[in-house]
Design a protein around this motif. Sequence first.
Motif, short mmCIF file in Angstrom:
data_model
loop_
_atom_site.label_atom_id
_atom_site.label_comp_id
_atom_site.label_asym_id
_atom_site.label_seq_id
_atom_site.Cartn_x
_atom_site.Cartn_y
_atom_site.Cartn_z
N TRP A 1 1.02 -0.85 0.23
CA TRP A 1 -0.05 -0.39 -0.13
C TRP A 1 0.89 1.61 -0.13
CZ3 TRP A 1 -4.82 -0.03 -1.57
CH2 TRP A 1 -5.67 0.64 -1.16
N ARG B 1 0.96 3.50 -6.04
CA ARG B 1 -0.75 2.73 -5.46
C ARG B 1 -1.45 2.23 -7.03
NH1 ARG B 1 -3.54 4.44 -0.74
NH2 ARG B 1 -1.74 4.92 0.86
N LEU C 1 -2.83 -0.67 -9.00
CA LEU C 1 -4.71 -0.93 -9.28
C LEU C 1 -5.31 -1.04 -10.46
CD1 LEU C 1 -5.68 1.35 -6.48
CD2 LEU C 1 -5.24 -1.26 -5.97
N LEU D 1 -6.48 -9.22 -5.25
CA LEU D 1 -5.62 -8.95 -4.90
C LEU D 1 -5.40 -8.47 -3.33
CD1 LEU D 1 -5.65 -5.14 -6.42
CD2 LEU D 1 -5.00 -5.03 -3.62
N HIS D 2 -4.31 -8.74 -3.40
CA HIS D 2 -4.22 -8.26 -1.67
C HIS D 2 -3.07 -7.20 -1.71
CE1 HIS D 2 -4.48 -12.99 -0.39
NE2 HIS D 2 -5.73 -12.54 -1.26
N ALA D 3 -3.60 -6.20 -0.69
CA ALA D 3 -2.69 -4.89 -0.52
C ALA D 3 -2.89 -5.53 1.15
CB ALA D 3 -3.55 -3.58 -0.69
N ASN D 4 -1.23 -4.71 1.60
CA ASN D 4 -0.92 -4.54 2.97
C ASN D 4 -0.06 -3.23 3.07
OD1 ASN D 4 -1.81 -7.42 3.99
ND2 ASN D 4 -0.69 -7.99 2.31
N PRO D 5 0.02 -2.53 4.17
CA PRO D 5 0.97 -1.79 4.57
C PRO D 5 2.25 -1.99 4.51
CG PRO D 5 -0.94 -2.15 5.88
CD PRO D 5 -1.05 -3.28 5.70
N PHE E 1 2.10 -13.19 6.16
CA PHE E 1 0.81 -14.27 6.62
C PHE E 1 0.64 -14.51 5.12
CE2 PHE E 1 -1.74 -10.70 5.61
CZ PHE E 1 -1.04 -9.59 6.61
N GLU E 2 1.16 -13.32 3.99
CA GLU E 2 0.77 -13.96 2.59
C GLU E 2 1.98 -15.44 1.60
OE1 GLU E 2 -0.68 -12.95 0.74
OE2 GLU E 2 -1.99 -10.84 2.13
N LEU F 1 -11.42 1.87 -1.66
CA LEU F 1 -9.71 1.95 -1.51
C LEU F 1 -9.58 3.22 -0.01
CD1 LEU F 1 -8.86 2.00 -4.64
CD2 LEU F 1 -8.75 0.18 -2.83
N PHE G 1 -10.69 1.51 3.38
CA PHE G 1 -9.08 1.15 3.83
C PHE G 1 -8.03 1.28 4.09
CE2 PHE G 1 -5.26 -1.80 2.41
CZ PHE G 1 -5.46 -2.62 3.21
N ASP G 2 -8.28 2.36 3.48
CA ASP G 2 -7.40 3.10 4.24
C ASP G 2 -6.93 3.96 5.18
OD1 ASP G 2 -4.04 4.44 3.01
OD2 ASP G 2 -5.33 6.23 1.66
N LYS H 1 -3.78 -4.38 9.16
CA LYS H 1 -4.79 -4.71 7.73
C LYS H 1 -4.60 -4.97 6.35
CE LYS H 1 -4.30 0.11 7.00
NZ LYS H 1 -4.57 1.47 6.62
N THR H 2 -5.37 -6.40 5.70
CA THR H 2 -5.00 -6.31 4.24
C THR H 2 -5.93 -6.14 3.99
OG1 THR H 2 -3.74 -8.93 3.41
CG2 THR H 2 -5.45 -8.79 5.71
N LEU H 3 -6.28 -5.69 2.68
CA LEU H 3 -7.64 -5.34 1.43
C LEU H 3 -7.08 -7.19 0.33
CD1 LEU H 3 -8.92 -2.58 -0.34
CD2 LEU H 3 -8.05 -4.76 -1.47
#
Lengths: 243, 243
Positions: free
Chosen positions: A192, A199, A203, A216-220, A229-230, B203, B206-207, B214-216
């Motif tokens: 993210w 970003r 996307l 889609l797997h998005a993480n900070p 964990f992915e 989005l 999520f932000d 946190k995972t999207l």
Amino acid sequence: MRFASETSSGGVLEQLFLLGDVPGVLWTPLGADGGRPLIAMGHGGGQDKKASSMVSLARRFVAECGFAVVAVDAPSHGDRPEHAEFSRIATEYEARLVAGGGLAPLIVDFQALVVREIVPEWQTVLDAVQKLSHVGTGPVGYWGVSLGCVIGAPLVAAEPRVRAAVLGLSGAEVSAEAAARITVPVEFLVQWDDERVPRTQSLALFDAFASTEKTLHANPGGHGEVPGFETESTLRFFARHLA
Amino acid sequence: MRFASETSSGGVLEQLFLLGDVPGVLWTPLGADGGRPLIAMGHGGGQDKKASSMVSLARRFVAECGFAVVAVDAPSHGDRPEHAEFSRIATEYEARLVAGGGLAPLIVDFQALVVREIVPEWQTVLDAVQKLSHVGTGPVGYWGVSLGCVIGAPLVAAEPRVRAAVLGLSGAEVSAEAAARITVPVEFLVQWDDERVPRTQSLALFDAFASTEKTLHANPGGHGEVPGFETESTLRFFARHLA
């Protein structure tokens, strides 16, 4: 295909090989015989076929799923000699990424290099590895993020043996054209707060995949901070699609 | 808390109850004794506590993780009588969603109703259920998408017993204020082609979560088309954080 060394630990056989002038590594279950799914893993820029994150993921594919896994050094990486054009493009790309400014011409050059040299090289590797009796001709998955995605997207698009792919940490400007030709299930990783890939570019690349099943797997966090964990998710994704 | 009926199948005990005038359902492992993690599940708009997708997910929490699961009907849903204000807001919201135009005043009204009535109601349910010897005072997880997220975000923000949440199918305009007060791990579901929640809203929500983890997870398709494989991910997410 010449095997240079062979070691094993924890039930996983690791064989280093040379195919032509391409150095690679093959991981399989110790004592394996017969066909099985094969994961092709593409390392990131500046890494190599035995980067620690690659090795630990590869070992889990083998130990937990019974898969074979193959990785090779990209040009100018690991045990390979300098590839003049690859290095020129990579060096200029890094400089322009910092300075800002036109990446497009470099991207065009790099895409051409990938299609002309690196995709055929990977296909030769798949041919050779699948002739081995402990690998065989099962379905193939591709895993690669960052440089591994930039190289992987055209490979996945071109190679019908690849039935599922985990890709990520790349943007539309680099990989959308290939993504639009990919129809197999894709798990796509986005950081993210990626300092290398904006970003919106990430996307837009997810948007570009032609696959009916894409997730889609998005993480900070930054470019190199994909959470552990992915890995679990990656294992299950390939188990679902290849096993 | 009055139990109205009790059935079991496949090792899962299902107990319908009434707490004050709130009808609910509790699922636990048949023969369970002692404390365990509890999942609170919030259904979507127009559904109820026993919507088939809720029941099948709840049964998997129980059978595969050994958790307890509780769900209640939201006001104006399931076995509950019409709640005049809830129904007025919901009806006007649907009309304006179709016609276009100012959702903000309705959102403000609904947020106030949730905080004033629905969050305290959920907290009373958690109090009562955790007093049961086959549930006990283990960690709590919250699962809810769409209306279940709109109600769930303020609940998760307010309730320290909730240690992890799966939320989704809602946008920043509705839920960002609550999200900014949420610090527990969140798995957030987005439908890439959601006809009810604009992608930018998803989005942005999520932000907004203040959570470090946190995972999207985004998947193609409309509001009601979350793919089945997300269930596996949900189970593992709660197993990781609650077990």
